[in-house]
Design a protein around this motif. Structure first.
Motif, PDB file in Angstrom:
ATOM      1  N   TYR A   1       0.846  -1.188   0.000  1.00  0.00           N
ATOM      2  CA  TYR A   1       0.000   0.000   0.000  1.00  0.00           C
ATOM      3  C   TYR A   1       0.887   1.246   0.000  1.00  0.00           C
ATOM      4  N   GLU A   2       0.290   2.396  -0.313  1.00  0.00           N
ATOM      5  CA  GLU A   2       1.062   3.606  -0.584  1.00  0.00           C
ATOM      6  C   GLU A   2       2.010   3.997   0.538  1.00  0.00           C
ATOM      7  N   GLY A   3       1.597   3.787   1.788  1.00  0.00           N
ATOM      8  CA  GLY A   3       2.445   4.175   2.909  1.00  0.00           C
ATOM      9  C   GLY A   3       3.749   3.410   2.986  1.00  0.00           C
ATOM     10  N   GLY A   4       3.851   2.305   2.257  1.00  0.00           N
ATOM     11  CA  GLY A   4       5.080   1.521   2.264  1.00  0.00           C
ATOM     12  C   GLY A   4       6.142   2.036   1.314  1.00  0.00           C
ATOM     13  N   HIS A   5       5.720   2.811   0.296  1.00  0.00           N
ATOM     14  CA  HIS A   5       6.685   3.176  -0.751  1.00  0.00           C
ATOM     15  C   HIS A   5       6.510   4.579  -1.325  1.00  0.00           C
ATOM     16  N   ARG A   6       5.382   5.253  -1.073  1.00  0.00           N
ATOM     17  CA  ARG A   6       5.294   6.661  -1.475  1.00  0.00           C
ATOM     18  C   ARG A   6       5.974   7.470  -0.378  1.00  0.00           C
ATOM     19  N   VAL A   7       7.015   8.172  -0.723  1.00  0.00           N
ATOM     20  CA  VAL A   7       7.931   8.743   0.265  1.00  0.00           C
ATOM     21  C   VAL A   7       8.261  10.198  -0.090  1.00  0.00           C
TER      22      VAL A   7
END
Length: 542
Positions: free
Chosen positions: A357-363
């Motif tokens: 999910y986005e919180g794992g890799h959108r940084v």
């Protein structure tokens, strides 16, 4: 893939030039890479943040703030591999987990890396900080011969110089330089279990005192006995940021004459924060109002500012391209800070480190180059860290070999053209713990079926991934699944000859059968078991 060698320059009046730009001198390049910093841990991206990051914010405001920027993995080793090679690490033997301190490099000896490409083009290259891509140390636990060299480390993968540590600040804790211990550094002859972190928050530290025997460690200091850490008498985990920043600035100062003579530098400045151990130094303790973690983020921002200040004061800032980003989302302790401190390290995103999910890799993701990039821009479409290799190749005017950087798409047009219509090829996200895959193509994101049911999200309307639309748009899900199959089986995302992954079938790609994978990617018998950890222990089907 054909690499362009011309640039489009943004003028002082912010006009967009549509003709070929005149040749420019190659820029110095600095990558500032934080560790486990979530999207919500940069105040510019999170209006509700409980602490401020003025130096990170400044860097983004002085260049382009990529609000849809992604790491190439969801944990330490995978993201670093993708950044430095332009290739997803799930194509290697490492399917889940991260590497260890003392093992062969995940980067194959014959694979072109970003630093090697730059070195071949006349750059001085340095890696400062955390490596976490494997190296062969001269010995094993409690039995090292430091008169012998370290092999397969940064200086064997394209860097002229390395100062840092093999992984995160644990396992083997000492100060390393190039192929051995740094001059004057003590050998890691003492031991410690992970220690409790006291008032600075949950989890662990690797700090003084250390012990001749682990039985000597007081039980009340132990956080877990799962890890046996070797440590040098001069090691202190809270010194990492100061030492790395001092060394990065010292190294760049030593290259100023070369820059004036036309030989630029590349610095990969890989911090160990705010990854555990959460170890802020005294001047920052209590400053955030958000536990030791918030204090550590503030201290991290301080060191980012030290690098930017050096570039300003040395006169190098104008022609230095700086990429700032994080290797993945926040460690799972982010959940505990929400009720206790009202701070969400994932911001508006779903989940954190290791997640597809986005919180794992959108940084956090920003690029600044004052000489060539118009300040104050925001790009809200997808880009990813593996793109940096192809982007740099285009900027310096070199062509990448076809068997290199297979998942790297140049985003140079975005950098130099404020009216760019650039559209990214599909991006793959990969759960570092469970191995589940997801593909993002424009506004659509599909979590691939297989081990679990598929999910489909419209990220433009639902950045928090709360509304699963797969039953409403089955044709979109079907098309995205077919694109993912092509990206996996072709061994590359970018156009070019079909490339090879390093293994056969594995269960994370269970939406296709082993036979389908093998038919589209013939490389031998398919692997049935999930690969975990540092070694490929899967058994081949007989």
């Amino acid at each position: 893939m054909k690499i362009k060698s011309t640039l489009f320059v943004v003028g002082a009046a912010a006009c967009i030039c549509c003709a070929k730009a005149a040749p420019v001198s190659k820029p110095n390049i600095v990558i500032i890479y934080t560790d486990d910093q979530g999207y919500g841990d940069m105040s510019l991206l999170n209006p509700e943040s409980k602490f401020q990051t003025p130096n990170m914010d400044r860097l983004a405001k002085e260049g382009i703030n990529f609000t849809h920027g992604h790491s190439g993995g969801t944990a330490c080793t995978p993201s670093r591999y993708a950044l430095l090679t332009g290739r997803y690490s799930w194509r290697t033997k490492l399917k889940t987990g991260v590497g260890n301190a003392n093992e062969e490099s995940l980067i194959a000896e014959d694979r072109l890396t970003l630093p090697q490409m730059l070195k071949d083009e006349g750059y001085n290259t340095a890696c400062i900080g955390k490596w976490h891509l494997g190296m062969i140390l001269p010995g094993s636990f409690r039995n090292y011969d430091w008169s012998k060299p370290i092999l397969e480390g940064p200086v064997d993968r394209g860097f002229d110089y390395w100062f840092g540590i093999p992984t995160s600040p644990k396992t083997i804790c000492a100060w390393f330089e190039n192929r051995g211990l740094a001059p004057g550094a003590a050998e890691p002859t003492l031991l410690t279990y992970h220690k409790l972190n006291g008032d600075l928050g949950p989890r662990w530290r690797i700090n003084q005192p250390f012990y001749e025997d682990l039985d000597d460690q007081p039980k009340e200091t132990i956080q877990t006995t799962r890890f046996k850490n070797e440590a040098a008498p001069d090691w202190e985990d809270s010194e990492c940021l100061n030492r790395f920043t001092d060394k990065a600035i010292e190294w760049m100062q030593g290259k100023e004459a070369d820059v004036k003579n036309g030989k630029p530098f590349f610095v990969y400045y890989a911090l160990t924060s705010p990854h555990e151990p959460v170890a802020p130094t005294e001047p920052f303790i209590g400053k955030s109002g958000c536990s030791g973690y918030g204090d550590f983020c503030i201290e991290t921002d301080h060191h980012v500012g030290r690098i930017l200040d050096y570039l300003d004061e040395s006169g190098l800032a104008e022609n230095t391209l700086v990429l700032f980003s994080s290797d993945n989302g926040p460690e799972h302790t982010w959940k505990e800070r929400i009720p206790e401190f009202g701070h969400d390290s994932s911001g508006v995103l779903r989940d954190g480190k290791r997640s597809h999910y986005e919180g794992g890799h959108r940084v956090p993701f920003a690029i600044r180059w004052p000489a060539k990039i118009q300040a104050g821009r925001v790009w809200d479409k997808p880009v990813q860290q593996p793109d940096f290799m192809a982007t740099v190749a285009e900027i310096i005017g070199t062509k990448l070999p076809e068997n290199t950087a297979e998942d790297s798409q140049s985003i140079a047009d975005i950098l130099f053209n404020a009216e760019s219509s650039f559209e990214h090829l599909p991006l793959i996200a990969y759960n570092n713990r469970g191995g589940q895959c997801a593909i993002t193509d424009g506004k659509w994101k599909l979590v691939l079926p297989g081990q679990k049911k598929g999910e489909l999200y419209d990220l433009d309307a639902d950045i928090g991934e709360k509304n699963n639309l797969i039953s409403k748009y089955p044709e979109v899900a079907e098309a995205l699944q077919a694109k993912t199959t092509d990206i996996v089986c072709n061994g590359r995302t970018t156009p070019g000859p079909k490339a090879s992954n390093d293994t056969g079938w594995w269960k994370s790609i269970a939406w296709m059968s082993p036979e389908e994978y093998k038919a589209n990617h013939p490389e031998g018998e398919p692997l049935i078991s999930q690969t975990k950890g540092k070694k490929d222990k899967s058994k081949k089907k007989k």
